[in-house]
Design a protein around this motif. Structure first.
Motif, PDB file in Angstrom:
ATOM      1  N   TYR A 190      44.283  41.791  63.006  1.00  0.00           N
ATOM      2  CA  TYR A 190      43.389  40.906  62.131  1.00  0.00           C
ATOM      3  C   TYR A 190      42.424  40.043  62.983  1.00  0.00           C
ATOM      4  O   TYR A 190      41.333  40.032  63.185  1.00  0.00           O
ATOM      5  N   ASP A 191      43.041  39.344  64.066  1.00  0.00           N
ATOM      6  CA  ASP A 191      42.689  38.169  64.531  1.00  0.00           C
ATOM      7  C   ASP A 191      41.765  38.910  65.815  1.00  0.00           C
ATOM      8  O   ASP A 191      40.495  38.572  66.137  1.00  0.00           O
ATOM      9  N   GLN A 231      54.758  41.708  60.933  1.00  0.00           N
ATOM     10  CA  GLN A 231      53.810  40.922  60.081  1.00  0.00           C
ATOM     11  C   GLN A 231      52.892  40.281  60.993  1.00  0.00           C
ATOM     12  O   GLN A 231      51.690  40.006  60.812  1.00  0.00           O
ATOM     13  N   SER A 262      51.922  42.241  53.900  1.00  0.00           N
ATOM     14  CA  SER A 262      52.955  41.216  53.424  1.00  0.00           C
ATOM     15  C   SER A 262      53.372  41.369  52.095  1.00  0.00           C
ATOM     16  O   SER A 262      54.226  40.727  51.687  1.00  0.00           O
ATOM     17  N   ARG A 287      46.438  42.799  56.232  1.00  0.00           N
ATOM     18  CA  ARG A 287      47.360  41.527  55.826  1.00  0.00           C
ATOM     19  C   ARG A 287      47.971  41.584  54.455  1.00  0.00           C
ATOM     20  O   ARG A 287      49.035  41.234  54.246  1.00  0.00           O
ATOM     21  N   GLN A 346      49.029  40.362  61.785  1.00  0.00           N
ATOM     22  CA  GLN A 346      48.211  39.467  61.856  1.00  0.00           C
ATOM     23  C   GLN A 346      47.213  39.542  63.450  1.00  0.00           C
ATOM     24  O   GLN A 346      46.017  38.867  63.297  1.00  0.00           O
TER      25      GLN A 346
END
Length: 267
Positions: free
Chosen positions: A135-136, A128, A194, A190, A132
């Motif tokens: 995404y960043d 996970q 999750s 995300r 992230q």
């Protein structure tokens, strides 16, 4: 309550298809063309991206909202007392797992192809964190850099330190709204990865569930996730042609495997 967007083709028992990504059914027509000879194929478009809503504002997505929408579609297309066959791929695979956990009475057989609900894995927290990081990367350096990081994460290739410094430009809001892949990275990845499936409910419905992964995905994260979920729930595990996007890579072979998985010969 939001509008429902879906397409119907073919005849026979109802087969609900929930695409992955941001739910845009691009690339699904060659597969559904084959299946329409045997099923009434209902292709759900959760955000309406293929129905005139591409470019309109999109917020962060929830698995339960896609699942509720899929249930409402079934309410519209199924006769009272009937049940449907279901295929969900990638993020759509997570939505159909939630649908099965909450509404098993409406579903005859569900195939979830490479659902990225990696939180169930022993190393789920690390995976996970990888999403992230994708995404960043997207927010810092745009679509191409994020796609490269996602591909490396799914195949288990950790980037070298110098490769962790993404190169590229972030998309403007208008550019993001025009690209389904960007919407997926911004508002689906995300939130869906999750999600923790209801393992007890899926175990109770295991006779109606098949976890699937592409044969070209062996050794990769989402193949491992599908195998793990099948083992934990006592469900069947089946390999499909191609990799994570086998629907687009081998549409005819994928359709044939799906039909045989949903309705085995002799049933």
């Amino acid at each position: 309550m939001t509008d429902l967007h879906y397409d119907v083709r073919g005849s026979g028992p109802v087969l609900l298809v929930v695409p992955g990504g941001a739910g845009h059914p691009m690339g699904f027509d060659p597969m559904t063309d084959v299946l329409a000879d045997r099923f009434t194929v209902v292709t759900y478009d959760p955000l309406g991206l293929a129905h005139g809503r591409l470019g309109e504002p999109v917020g962060d997505q929830r698995v339960e909202e896609w699942s509720d929408g899929a249930r409402r579609v079934l309410d519209e297309v199924l006769a009272e007392g009937d049940s449907a066959y279901v295929l969900g791929t990638s993020s759509g695979g997570i939505a159909v797992l939630d649908l099965l956990a909450r509404h098993p009475e409406r579903l005859h057989h569900v195939v979830a192809h490479e659902p990225p609900c990696v939180g169930v894995l022993p190393d789920g927290a690390r995976q996970q964190a990888m999403f992230q990081e994708v995404y960043d990367t997207y927010r810092a350096a745009g679509l191409q850099a994020a796609a490269a990081r996602l591909g490396a994460g799914l195949t288990g290739q950790e980037p070298e330190e110098q490769e962790r410094r993404p190169v590229g430009q972030p998309l403007s809001r208008d550019q993001e709204l025009a690209k389904p892949m960007a919407l997926f990275l911004a508002h689906v990845l995300r939130q869906f990865s999750s999600y923790r499936p209801e393992l007890a409910s899926l175990t109770a419905a295991s006779a109606r569930l098949t976890l699937a992964a592409g044969s070209d995905s062996r050794g990769q994260l989402l193949h491992r996730t599908a195998e793990f979920l099948a083992e934990r729930t006592g469900s069947r595990f089946v390999e499909f042609p191609g990799g994570h996007v086998g629907v687009a890579e081998h549409p005819v072979a994928f359709a044939e495997r799906l039909a045989k998985t949903l309705v085995p010969v002799g049933d």
